[in-house]
Scaffold this motif. Structure first.
Motif, PDB file in Angstrom:
ATOM      1  N   ALA A 283      -2.356   2.339  -5.037  1.00  0.00           N
ATOM      2  CA  ALA A 283      -1.852   3.716  -5.072  1.00  0.00           C
ATOM      3  C   ALA A 283      -3.020   4.693  -5.143  1.00  0.00           C
ATOM      4  O   ALA A 283      -4.191   4.298  -5.185  1.00  0.00           O
ATOM      5  CB  ALA A 283      -0.927   3.900  -6.273  1.00  0.00           C
ATOM      6  N   ASN A 284      -2.698   5.985  -5.168  1.00  0.00           N
ATOM      7  CA  ASN A 284      -3.705   7.031  -5.293  1.00  0.00           C
ATOM      8  C   ASN A 284      -3.191   8.120  -6.213  1.00  0.00           C
ATOM      9  O   ASN A 284      -2.013   8.500  -6.150  1.00  0.00           O
ATOM     10  CB  ASN A 284      -4.050   7.614  -3.920  1.00  0.00           C
ATOM     11  CG  ASN A 284      -5.016   8.788  -4.011  1.00  0.00           C
ATOM     12  OD1 ASN A 284      -4.598   9.943  -4.015  1.00  0.00           O
ATOM     13  ND2 ASN A 284      -6.302   8.504  -4.104  1.00  0.00           N
TER      14      ASN A 284
ATOM     15  N   VAL B 151      -5.181   2.026  -8.891  1.00  0.00           N
ATOM     16  CA  VAL B 151      -5.086   3.429  -8.469  1.00  0.00           C
ATOM     17  C   VAL B 151      -6.465   3.976  -8.119  1.00  0.00           C
ATOM     18  O   VAL B 151      -7.407   3.872  -8.913  1.00  0.00           O
ATOM     19  CB  VAL B 151      -4.455   4.296  -9.580  1.00  0.00           C
ATOM     20  CG1 VAL B 151      -4.281   5.741  -9.098  1.00  0.00           C
ATOM     21  CG2 VAL B 151      -3.112   3.717 -10.021  1.00  0.00           C
TER      22      VAL B 151
ATOM     23  N   VAL C 258       4.455   5.927 -10.044  1.00  0.00           N
ATOM     24  CA  VAL C 258       3.391   4.939 -10.192  1.00  0.00           C
ATOM     25  C   VAL C 258       3.431   4.314 -11.591  1.00  0.00           C
ATOM     26  O   VAL C 258       3.270   3.094 -11.740  1.00  0.00           O
ATOM     27  CB  VAL C 258       2.022   5.575  -9.908  1.00  0.00           C
ATOM     28  CG1 VAL C 258       0.879   4.617 -10.268  1.00  0.00           C
ATOM     29  CG2 VAL C 258       1.913   5.976  -8.435  1.00  0.00           C
TER      30      VAL C 258
ATOM     31  N   THR D 168       4.091   2.626   3.451  1.00  0.00           N
ATOM     32  CA  THR D 168       4.967   3.797   3.449  1.00  0.00           C
ATOM     33  C   THR D 168       5.316   4.221   4.873  1.00  0.00           C
ATOM     34  O   THR D 168       4.705   3.766   5.841  1.00  0.00           O
ATOM     35  CB  THR D 168       4.309   5.004   2.751  1.00  0.00           C
ATOM     36  OG1 THR D 168       3.348   5.606   3.627  1.00  0.00           O
ATOM     37  CG2 THR D 168       3.642   4.601   1.446  1.00  0.00           C
TER      38      THR D 168
ATOM     39  N   THR E 161       5.157   8.567   0.511  1.00  0.00           N
ATOM     40  CA  THR E 161       4.133   8.483  -0.528  1.00  0.00           C
ATOM     41  C   THR E 161       4.601   9.074  -1.860  1.00  0.00           C
ATOM     42  O   THR E 161       4.175   8.627  -2.923  1.00  0.00           O
ATOM     43  CB  THR E 161       2.853   9.212  -0.082  1.00  0.00           C
ATOM     44  OG1 THR E 161       3.187  10.535   0.350  1.00  0.00           O
ATOM     45  CG2 THR E 161       2.189   8.467   1.067  1.00  0.00           C
TER      46      THR E 161
ATOM     47  N   LEU F 270       8.978   7.031  -3.195  1.00  0.00           N
ATOM     48  CA  LEU F 270       8.959   5.574  -3.081  1.00  0.00           C
ATOM     49  C   LEU F 270      10.320   4.974  -3.416  1.00  0.00           C
ATOM     50  O   LEU F 270      11.026   5.470  -4.301  1.00  0.00           O
ATOM     51  CB  LEU F 270       7.901   4.996  -4.026  1.00  0.00           C
ATOM     52  CG  LEU F 270       6.464   5.485  -3.810  1.00  0.00           C
ATOM     53  CD1 LEU F 270       5.589   5.051  -4.977  1.00  0.00           C
ATOM     54  CD2 LEU F 270       5.915   4.973  -2.489  1.00  0.00           C
TER      55      LEU F 270
ATOM     56  N   ASN G  56       0.268   9.966  -4.581  1.00  0.00           N
ATOM     57  CA  ASN G  56       1.509   9.410  -5.129  1.00  0.00           C
ATOM     58  C   ASN G  56       1.922  10.159  -6.388  1.00  0.00           C
ATOM     59  O   ASN G  56       1.114  10.875  -6.987  1.00  0.00           O
ATOM     60  CB  ASN G  56       1.340   7.916  -5.421  1.00  0.00           C
ATOM     61  CG  ASN G  56       0.917   7.118  -4.203  1.00  0.00           C
ATOM     62  OD1 ASN G  56      -0.092   6.433  -4.213  1.00  0.00           O
ATOM     63  ND2 ASN G  56       1.681   7.213  -3.117  1.00  0.00           N
TER      64      ASN G  56
ATOM     65  N   SER H 272       0.838  -1.200   0.000  1.00  0.00           N
ATOM     66  CA  SER H 272       0.000   0.000   0.000  1.00  0.00           C
ATOM     67  C   SER H 272       0.869   1.245   0.000  1.00  0.00           C
ATOM     68  O   SER H 272       1.781   1.373   0.827  1.00  0.00           O
ATOM     69  CB  SER H 272      -0.921   0.008   1.222  1.00  0.00           C
ATOM     70  OG  SER H 272      -1.625   1.242   1.295  1.00  0.00           O
ATOM     71  N   LEU H 273       0.555   2.169  -0.890  1.00  0.00           N
ATOM     72  CA  LEU H 273       1.311   3.414  -1.001  1.00  0.00           C
ATOM     73  C   LEU H 273       0.580   4.601  -0.378  1.00  0.00           C
ATOM     74  O   LEU H 273       1.022   5.737  -0.525  1.00  0.00           O
ATOM     75  CB  LEU H 273       1.586   3.726  -2.481  1.00  0.00           C
ATOM     76  CG  LEU H 273       2.191   2.602  -3.331  1.00  0.00           C
ATOM     77  CD1 LEU H 273       2.470   3.114  -4.739  1.00  0.00           C
ATOM     78  CD2 LEU H 273       3.452   2.052  -2.680  1.00  0.00           C
TER      79      LEU H 273
ATOM     80  N   VAL I  59      -0.884  -2.535 -10.574  1.00  0.00           N
ATOM     81  CA  VAL I  59      -1.104  -1.342  -9.745  1.00  0.00           C
ATOM     82  C   VAL I  59      -2.549  -0.889  -9.910  1.00  0.00           C
ATOM     83  O   VAL I  59      -3.001  -0.609 -11.024  1.00  0.00           O
ATOM     84  CB  VAL I  59      -0.154  -0.195 -10.132  1.00  0.00           C
ATOM     85  CG1 VAL I  59      -0.393   1.030  -9.236  1.00  0.00           C
ATOM     86  CG2 VAL I  59       1.301  -0.639 -10.051  1.00  0.00           C
TER      87      VAL I  59
END
Length: 268
Positions: free
Chosen positions: A85-86, A106, A95, A48, A67, A70, A90, A26-27, A104
């Motif tokens: 991710a978001n 998002v 990413v 993170t 975040t 990375l 991020n 998890s980011l 991944v």
């Protein structure tokens, strides 16, 4: 052989993910907490340095940078079969690099409905739909109670501060802006950029009634209330829990009650 399913993320991308994923990274702090509340202790292998909840994961899980900073090669060395991710939290370049090597998924969240969709999707992807549905139900009930209780509240013209030197606030098109609306607080910077830097002199001309000082990302303290009160005489200044206004995972179960109590404390 594990089954591979195709899932659509909140950017509209189709992502091939083993079902269920067994090595998750998890980011995003709020989504890390969600994974914990879904019961994915064994599956989550990396988080993170800002994923402070739950504390036991913060102490024991492998940390793969910040975040926006990375440790990409370390992530790949862990051989994840899912990275979550978001879009906002991020960095796009990092990413996209990970996308070339591992699955991944998002998220992209501005509204409560999108947060609930994210929770539902991650529950489905990880084989935890029943747990996700319970979280969604709790959040929905909590926010329905807010809507029922706030009708007699006059909206307060509000500035939500996220940074100092320079002063920065939450503008429109942010999840914070949406949460302010659920508190019946009118964001006076709704028509600006997402997180504009502002001049205190300019704020005096905006008929601001309430300033909220968030606990994150800048750690506002009591001393900053006095500082702002001196700069903005006649404006009410309050410290607030930034996680309640900006975390869009299972933390929302607690946010609804927090918002109700906060409006009661304001007494307006």
């Amino acid at each position: 052989m594990p089954v591979t399913n195709i899932y659509k993320d909140q950017l509209g991308r189709e992502v091939s993910i083993p079902y269920p994923p067994r090595r998750i990274i998890s980011l995003v702090p709020s989504q890390t907490e969600l994974l914990y509340d879904l019961g994915l202790d064994e599956e989550v292998i990396g988080i993170t340095k800002f994923c402070i909840h739950p504390e036991e994961w913060f102490r024991t899980k492998t940390r793969i940078g910040g975040t926006k900073t990375l440790h990409l090669e370390e992530i790949l060395t862990l051989q994840p079969d899912l990275v979550i991710a978001n879009k906002e939290e991020n960095t796009q370049e990092q990413v996209e690099y990970l996308m070339q090597h591992v699955p991944v998924w998002v998220s992209d969240i501005h509204y409560l409905d999108e947060a609930l969709e994210m929770i539902e999707s991650i529950g489905e992807i990880t084989g935890k739909s029943e747990q996700a549905d319970e979280i969604i139900n709790n959040i929905t009930q909590g926010f329905n109670r807010i809507e029922a209780s706030k009708q007699d509240r006059a909206p307060l013209r509000t500035a939500y501060f996220i940074w100092r030197e320079p002063w920065m606030v939450a503008g429109g098109d942010t999840f914070i802006h949406t949460m302010l609306g659920h508190c019946r607080l009118e964001n006076i910077f709704a028509g600006t950029d997402r997180y504009p830097a502002i001049d205190i002199e300019h704020l005096r001309t905006r008929d601001c009634q309430l300033v909220l000082l968030s606990s994150e990302p800048y750690p506002f303290k009591e001393k900053h209330i006095a500082e702002l009160q001196g700069l903005l005489p006649g404006v009410r200044v309050e410290l607030v829990d930034g996680e309640m206004f900006s975390w869009y995972g299972s933390r929302l179960e607690k946010a609804a009650a927090y918002f109700r109590d906060f409006r009661e404390r304001l007494g307006e």
